[in-house]
Design an enzyme around this catalytic site. Structure first.
Site, PDB file in Angstrom:
ATOM      1  N   GLY A  67       0.796  -1.011  -0.061  1.00 32.54           N
ATOM      2  CA  GLY A  67      -0.078  -0.032   0.095  1.00 32.54           C
ATOM      3  C   GLY A  67       0.807   1.297  -0.189  1.00 32.54           C
ATOM      4  O   GLY A  67       0.303   2.318  -0.226  1.00 32.54           O
ATOM      5  N   ASN A 115       1.263   2.756  -6.312  1.00 29.84           N
ATOM      6  CA  ASN A 115      -0.233   3.082  -5.625  1.00 29.84           C
ATOM      7  C   ASN A 115      -0.534   4.328  -5.917  1.00 29.84           C
ATOM      8  O   ASN A 115      -1.507   4.609  -5.873  1.00 29.84           O
ATOM      9  CB  ASN A 115       0.181   2.709  -4.248  1.00 29.84           C
ATOM     10  CG  ASN A 115       0.233   1.153  -3.772  1.00 29.84           C
ATOM     11  OD1 ASN A 115      -0.574   0.423  -4.282  1.00 29.84           O
ATOM     12  ND2 ASN A 115       1.316   0.660  -3.169  1.00 29.84           N
ATOM     13  N   ASP A 153      -6.552 -11.024  -7.635  1.00 28.36           N
ATOM     14  CA  ASP A 153      -6.806  -9.726  -7.717  1.00 28.36           C
ATOM     15  C   ASP A 153      -6.501  -9.190  -9.437  1.00 28.36           C
ATOM     16  O   ASP A 153      -6.782  -7.772  -9.507  1.00 28.36           O
ATOM     17  CB  ASP A 153      -6.016  -8.959  -6.744  1.00 28.36           C
ATOM     18  CG  ASP A 153      -4.581  -8.932  -6.823  1.00 28.36           C
ATOM     19  OD1 ASP A 153      -4.156  -9.311  -7.720  1.00 28.36           O
ATOM     20  OD2 ASP A 153      -4.019  -8.445  -5.655  1.00 28.36           O
TER      21      ASP A 153
END
Length: 195
Positions: free
Chosen positions: A56, A84, A165
């Site tokens: 993240g 990100n 994902d």
């Protein structure tokens, strides 16, 4: 390139990055830093790859923890940040500023660096893509860093190489990334002197 003498301390490569470096969704043996270290050792190079990946993290987040990450000592660095920022549609100017500061600090400390680039997703538009994609080659040139243009080269959009994902590489995807990046990392090791 001659192998690094085994009698010397191993060369310590700091891998500063996000979930792609951290090994998100993978077992400890399958992550990027572990597979990269194994591949380098198989080439006869005495190297330790330090996993300083945080899932993240943005480029600014990487900058904020750079001093801490360098605290354990590093002879060379791989910088893999910006994915990100792009996924959140953040202004490329902010990403550039943070990566510039990271590379400036590493350059100041005379730490040879490989900059692993990222490419903007097409859905962000051509203007955003042009501004974002230019960051990596321009900064690599400015700081004399080795450029690996696209971290996910060969694995992006390949469902058999990605986790569910559709973003993060699976163990096979990481193996391909390591295989493709290995010549650039070997060049980095060749430019590195243990401290």
């Amino acid at each position: 390139m001659a192998p690094v003498a085994a009698s010397a301390a191993p060369i310590r490569i700091l891998a500063l990055g996000d979930s792609l470096t951290a090994g998100y969704g993978l077992g400890p043996e399958d992550g990027f830093t572990t597979q990269l270290e194994r591949a380098l050792k198989a080439k006869g190079l005495d190297v330790t790859v330090i996993n300083a990946g945080v899932s993240g993290d943005t480029a600014e987040g990487g900058l904020a923890r750079l001093d801490w990450a360098l605290g354990g000592g590093a002879d060379a660095a791989i910088v893999e940040l910006g994915a990100n920022d792009m996924l959140r549609g953040m202004d490329p100017a902010g990403t550039r500023k943070a990566l510039d500061a990271i590379l400036a600090k590493l350059s100041e400390k005379k730490i040879p660096t490989l900059l692993a680039g990222m490419l903007a997703a097409p859905n962000l538009g051509s203007d955003y893509g042009a501004r974002f994609d230019a960051i990596y080659p321009e900064l690599a040139t400015q700081y004399g860093a080795i450029l690996y243009p696209f971290f996910l080269d060969g694995a992006a959009a390949q469902s058999t190489l990605l986790q569910a994902d559709g973003l993060h590489p699976n163990a096979k995807g990481v193996a391909l990334i390591v295989e493709r990046m290995l010549p650039s990392v070997e060049r980095l090791v060749g430019e590195t002197k243990p401290r």
